[in-house]
Structures are given as C-alpha cells and as structure tokens.
Enzyme design. Structure first.
Site, PDB file in Angstrom:
ATOM      1  N   ARG A 160       0.909  -1.269   0.224  1.00  0.00           N
ATOM      2  CA  ARG A 160       0.160  -0.081   0.044  1.00  0.00           C
ATOM      3  C   ARG A 160       0.914   1.090   0.001  1.00  0.00           C
ATOM      4  NH1 ARG A 160      -2.094  -3.614   3.845  1.00  0.00           N
ATOM      5  NH2 ARG A 160      -4.148  -4.505   3.551  1.00  0.00           N
ATOM      6  N   HIS A 291      -3.407  -9.356   3.500  1.00  0.00           N
ATOM      7  CA  HIS A 291      -4.964  -9.600   3.590  1.00  0.00           C
ATOM      8  C   HIS A 291      -5.205 -10.651   4.703  1.00  0.00           C
ATOM      9  CE1 HIS A 291      -6.074  -8.451  -0.941  1.00  0.00           C
ATOM     10  NE2 HIS A 291      -5.761  -7.296  -0.176  1.00  0.00           N
TER      11      HIS A 291
END
Length: 321
Positions: A160, A291
């Site tokens: 990210r 995740h």
C-alpha cells in the site's frame, strides 16, 4: 412528498438524531446524511398512513427499498450501495425505537439491501506497467532516482502507498550480502493494517533501483534535512508524503501515455493479478498483500469477460467459423 410529517414521527426522528450526535458523537456531515435518509423514509411512511414507528410493517420497509432503487417517490434513484447505506440508517432508527420501548419489534430486521455487483479491481497489463516504470525517474539526479525506486518498489511488493512511504531505511534487508558479494535476495518489512508486519521479497529490478537511490540519490536529499530515518525523502530532506507519491505516479503515467486511471492501488492490483496469472497460489498472494482473509484476495481470481472470450475463441472446437 407530503409537506409535513406527523409530529409523532418528527419527535422520534429528532430524538434519534440527538442520540447520534451527542451519545455516538457523529460528525456534522454524517448527521446531515442520516437526517436526509431518514426524512425521506419518514415521508414514505406518512404516505402509507403510518403515524408511529410502532405501526410500521416489514412490508413497508421492503417497499421503501424498491422506492429508493426506482425513485418512485420523486427522489433520486439510488445505486445498490447507496440504497444499502440508506437502509442501514433505517435499521438504526428502528433499533433505537425498540431499545427506547417505543416499539415492540423491529420491522426492518429481516429486510435486506439489494445485492451489489462485485467489481473487478482495475489492473494494468504487464506491458503498461513496464512502460510506466520506464517513464518514472528519467535521468540520474536524486529525485529521478527516488521516483524510479518508489514505483519499482510499489509494484515489486504490492505494498500500500502508506506502507511504502512509511518505510525507514532499516526496513530494507539484503540477504546474502557480504563485503565480496552482491545481494542474492532482498526483502522489505512492511507494516500493514493493525500494525501487522510482513516480510515481502523485492525483485531484481526494484533492488537495482533501490541500490542506485540509496547510493546516489538519498544522500543528496538527506543533506537538506535533519537526519530522518525515512527511506523515501522529499527535496527538503523530510519523509515523502502520500500526496507527493501520488504526484510521482501521475507524472509517470502521463509520460508513459497511459490513458486509464492510475493510482498507487492500481500497482497493488496489478501486482496481485500478474502473480495469479503466472500461477501463484492465492494463499501466497494473500500473505504478500497482507490480507487478513483469503476471501479478500480471491476477488483477483475472478475472470474478466474479455479473458473468457479469448479462451473460448482459442479452445472451443466450433468457436470460429
């Protein structure tokens, strides 16, 4: 819509909005959204002759979902996601009324929002990524070296943007390096959501770009600052911001002539899509992306209509005439 609402509905609506503002501390903008959604719902109830929340039936709430989707009350038709948001406000109001003893039951409890279509994440092709990275950091100055290393690392790790600009120099590890050898492996420690750390391999292109930046670029940028440990620095020697990283990517996309919308998350999507297309196991990709659930990662395994057509045309014995 009727010009006025029954005072009984208005009073409960005022109490609920006060509860949201005072006890739950919602912001002014959020409260305005609740007021708008619930006023529309209250007018719907008034048209049905419901003067009290205790009179509302499950069928009334179900009918309201259709009203929202179709705009049959004269209001704006809403998308599935906006309808789900409005229904959530309705449910909250009914739960509040039941908790306050104003109603015996919650007629909205079993009413479901319309199913939302699951959109495939946008990913660039491998060729477009190559063009984008080639267009980043043209030149040999400190800023071009930084820009190339930044984008190479984003795509190489699937990190990210907040994780990558938040890196310190010591988060990059060079495995297999000694005084006589170049590194055989490079890894980076990314700090994800919930402060969960994960170690992600760094590919050779990103490793080369990082090496060049650390040796020839970062020292020049750091000279203008006060000794921050940040990996990626701006021209003042401070940590590069997310907004500045976005600007780096936008400039590279423009130079590469990429017309599709490109964001730092596009590189993350492309990272996952290209790994899976190359045969990577979905659980490995889950770990690399950080995740919490493999369900989130599985959206990348969905096949696009274009891919279906290509496979059909190439494999079905009677696809081509």
């Amino acid at each position: 819509m009727p010009d006025t609402l029954p005072e009984t509905l208005q009073a409960v609506l005022r109490d609920y909005l006060a509860h949201l503002g005072v006890e739950r501390g919602l912001s002014g903008n959020t409260l305005a959204a609740y007021r708008r959604d619930l006023t529309r719902y209250a007018h719907h109830l008034a048209r049905l002759g419901r003067a009290r929340l205790a009179d509302v039936l499950e069928a009334d709430v179900t009918a309201y979902v259709s009203v929202l989707r179709q705009g049959s009350d004269g209001g704006t038709p809403l998308s599935p996601s906006s309808t789900a948001r409005a229904l959530a406000a309705v449910r909250g109001w009914h739960r509040f009324a039941q908790a306050e003893g104003l109603t015996d039951a919650d007629p909205s409890a079993e009413v479901h929002a319309p199913q939302q279509l699951r959109r495939l994440p946008h990913a660039l092709s491998v060729d477009d990524v190559a063009r984008l990275l080639a267009a980043a950091g043209t030149g040999d100055g400190p800023v071009p070296l930084r820009d190339r290393a930044l984008l190479e690392l984003l795509y190489s790790t699937g990190g990210r943007i907040s994780e990558v600009v938040g890196l310190d120099v010591d988060a990059v590890g060079w495995l297999g390096r000694d005084d006589a050898e170049e590194p055989e492996h490079a890894v980076v420690r990314l700090l994800g959501k919930g402060s969960k750390e994960r170690v992600v391999p760094v590919g050779s292109y990103a490793r080369t770009a990082l090496d060049a930046y650390l040796v020839r670029g970062r020292p020049a940028l750091a000279a203008a600052g006060r000794g921050t440990p940040a990996l990626f620095l701006n021209t003042r020697g401070a940590r590069l911001s997310r907004q500045s990283a976005w600007a780096v990517l936008r400039r590279a996309a423009e130079r590469a002539g990429i017309d599709a919308p490109v964001s730092p998350h596009t590189l993350r999507h492309s990272f996952a899509t290209h790994l899976l297309a190359g045969g990577a196991d979905v659980r490995v990709v889950q770990e690399l992306l950080g995740h919490a659930s493999v369900t989130t990662t599985q959206i990348y395994t969905m096949v696009t209509p274009e891919a279906l057509r290509e496979v059909y045309a190439a494999t079905h014995p009677r696809a081509l005439g």
